[in-house]
Design an enzyme around this catalytic site. Structure first.
Site, PDB file in Angstrom:
ATOM      1  N   ILE A 130       0.829  -1.205   0.000  1.00  0.00           N
ATOM      2  CA  ILE A 130       0.000   0.000   0.000  1.00  0.00           C
ATOM      3  C   ILE A 130       0.860   1.250   0.000  1.00  0.00           C
ATOM      4  CG2 ILE A 130      -1.703   1.330   1.309  1.00  0.00           C
ATOM      5  CD1 ILE A 130      -2.782  -1.365   2.365  1.00  0.00           C
ATOM      6  N   ASP A 163      11.182   2.827   6.218  1.00  0.00           N
ATOM      7  CA  ASP A 163      10.727   1.467   6.506  1.00  0.00           C
ATOM      8  C   ASP A 163      11.927   0.695   7.056  1.00  0.00           C
ATOM      9  OD1 ASP A 163       8.179  -0.456   5.308  1.00  0.00           O
ATOM     10  OD2 ASP A 163      10.004  -1.465   5.975  1.00  0.00           O
ATOM     11  N   PRO A 221       1.942  -1.452   9.866  1.00  0.00           N
ATOM     12  CA  PRO A 221       1.101  -2.226  10.783  1.00  0.00           C
ATOM     13  C   PRO A 221       1.209  -1.701  12.207  1.00  0.00           C
ATOM     14  CG  PRO A 221       3.107  -3.431  10.303  1.00  0.00           C
ATOM     15  CD  PRO A 221       3.124  -2.217   9.416  1.00  0.00           C
ATOM     16  N   SER A 276      -4.085   3.485   8.011  1.00  0.00           N
ATOM     17  CA  SER A 276      -3.549   2.187   8.433  1.00  0.00           C
ATOM     18  C   SER A 276      -4.252   1.662   9.672  1.00  0.00           C
ATOM     19  CB  SER A 276      -2.044   2.297   8.678  1.00  0.00           C
ATOM     20  OG  SER A 276      -1.366   2.535   7.463  1.00  0.00           O
ATOM     21  N   ASP A 295      -8.800   7.757   8.148  1.00  0.00           N
ATOM     22  CA  ASP A 295      -9.780   6.725   7.829  1.00  0.00           C
ATOM     23  C   ASP A 295      -9.905   5.743   8.984  1.00  0.00           C
ATOM     24  OD1 ASP A 295     -11.618   5.438   5.934  1.00  0.00           O
ATOM     25  OD2 ASP A 295     -10.156   3.801   5.927  1.00  0.00           O
ATOM     26  N   GLU A 321     -12.114   3.354  17.568  1.00  0.00           N
ATOM     27  CA  GLU A 321     -13.209   3.218  16.604  1.00  0.00           C
ATOM     28  C   GLU A 321     -14.124   2.036  16.888  1.00  0.00           C
ATOM     29  OE1 GLU A 321     -11.726   0.775  12.762  1.00  0.00           O
ATOM     30  OE2 GLU A 321     -10.658   2.659  13.075  1.00  0.00           O
ATOM     31  N   HIS A 379     -13.253   4.090   8.172  1.00  0.00           N
ATOM     32  CA  HIS A 379     -12.545   2.852   7.814  1.00  0.00           C
ATOM     33  C   HIS A 379     -13.086   2.276   6.502  1.00  0.00           C
ATOM     34  CE1 HIS A 379      -9.853  -0.213  10.023  1.00  0.00           C
ATOM     35  NE2 HIS A 379      -9.773  -0.435   8.727  1.00  0.00           N
TER      36      HIS A 379
END
Length: 331
Positions: free
Chosen positions: A155, A174, A207, A234, A259, A264, A296
């Site tokens: 992604i 990363d 993640p 994410s 998102d 949530e 989401h």
């Protein structure tokens, strides 16, 4: 094979029933989430199929084991909601869908930024009321801006390439850099501190782990450029929400598009329009003019739903035969 399918929405049911092999499975669909309190509904099932807000902690998994459940099929990539060690100890296999449509999430990321930056949502509401004023709708060009991509899985790489298409400079971070890809795309890997200090826009694509929990907090926000925009498609708990609110109120952050939200569960995916929102932090976020939130939905495309259903059904069948698709088996 008998499968209990939790947190079911209409689009979930339609997609999974259309997947190859779904007709060989006896499905029981539940609209509620799987938790310790609802695990008794899995009695007599061979497997359960769950989503991001189902909570499979040790007590829940113990109840599933007592009910005879041998498999858990996640219809998502993330697995922080599952106690994998407990599942392994109990002899319960866990599979996931590691990649459904990275384009869906990456495109939603850019859509959020474009909407927030160019005030599309505000302009839409104005025009519907016949207000054609442009006051307060000034945005900025993406071309030439520096975008920081944290996490360059499938992604993150898709999002980075889209931003390069806008003419942005892209910095990436990363722990496992994909250097050949970065070189081909004109993307530069940078230390996290450099990314924070140089990026006009920061987008999260990693993640949730103990190390990444609240990666964005008061300390890291202080390292960002004044007026920087933050995007998170994410996991909600990557972001310390109160710290973000303070940075928005002070003007240090120019805008935030989300998102996902760290609290949530029980809010997203449901209709709360008939009563007051009980989460004061979320209500405050929604009241800020430079915040845009979707519930989401970044994954929600026909292509992604179809791939999630295909891999989930395939996982259930293959695990039943003692194997699984590559990168899907967690325990």
């Amino acid at each position: 094979m008998k499968i209990a399918f939790y947190d079911t929405k209409t689009y979930d049911r339609e997609a999974v029933l259309a997947a190859p092999g779904a007709g060989d499975i006896e499905w029981t669909f539940h609209d509620f989430r799987l938790t310790t309190e609802t695990a008794a509904t899995a009695v007599g099932m061979d497997a359960v199929c769950v989503f991001v807000n189902d909570r499979l902690d040790r007590p829940c998994l113990e109840k599933l084991a007592e009910a005879g459940v041998k498999r858990v099929a996640l219809r998502c990539a993330g697995f922080n909601q599952v106690d994998l060690q407990a599942a392994k100890n109990l002899g319960i296999s866990v599979t996931r869908v590691p990649a459904y449509s990275p384009h869906a999430v990456a495109e939603h990321t850019v859509a959020l930024l474009m909407t927030l930056n160019r005030k599309i949502h505000r302009a839409y509401n104005r025009v519907r009321e016949h207000n054609f004023s442009l006051a307060g709708l000034v945005g900025f060009d993406l071309h030439g801006k520096t975008v920081g991509i944290i996490g360059t899985g499938k992604i993150g790489r898709c999002a980075a390439e889209i931003f390069r298409g806008f003419g942005c400079h892209v910095l990436a971070h990363d722990p496992f850099p994909v250097t050949d890809w970065a070189s081909q795309q004109g993307i530069v890997y940078a230390p996290l501190d450099d990314l924070f200090s140089q990026a006009d826009i920061i987008s999260l694509h990693l993640p949730l782990t103990p190390e990444s929990h609240h990666l964005i907090d008061a300390t890291t926000i202080a390292r960002m450029k004044t007026g920087a925009y933050l995007i998170n498609t994410s996991r909600g708990k990557l972001v310390d929400t109160p710290a973000v609110i303070e940075a928005l109120k002070s003007g240090h952050l120019g805008g935030v598009a989300l998102d996902v939200y760290e609290e949530e569960e029980g809010i997203f995916f449901e209709d709360h329009s008939g009563h007051a929102l009980r989460d004061d932090t979320l209500a405050l976020l929604l009241s800020l003019p430079n915040v845009l939130i979707t519930s989401h939905q970044a994954f929600l495309t026909q292509e992604a739903l179809g791939e999630i259903a295909r891999v989930t059904v395939a996982n259930l069948g293959l695990v039943n035969q003692g194997s699984a698709l590559p990168d899907t088996l967690l325990t």
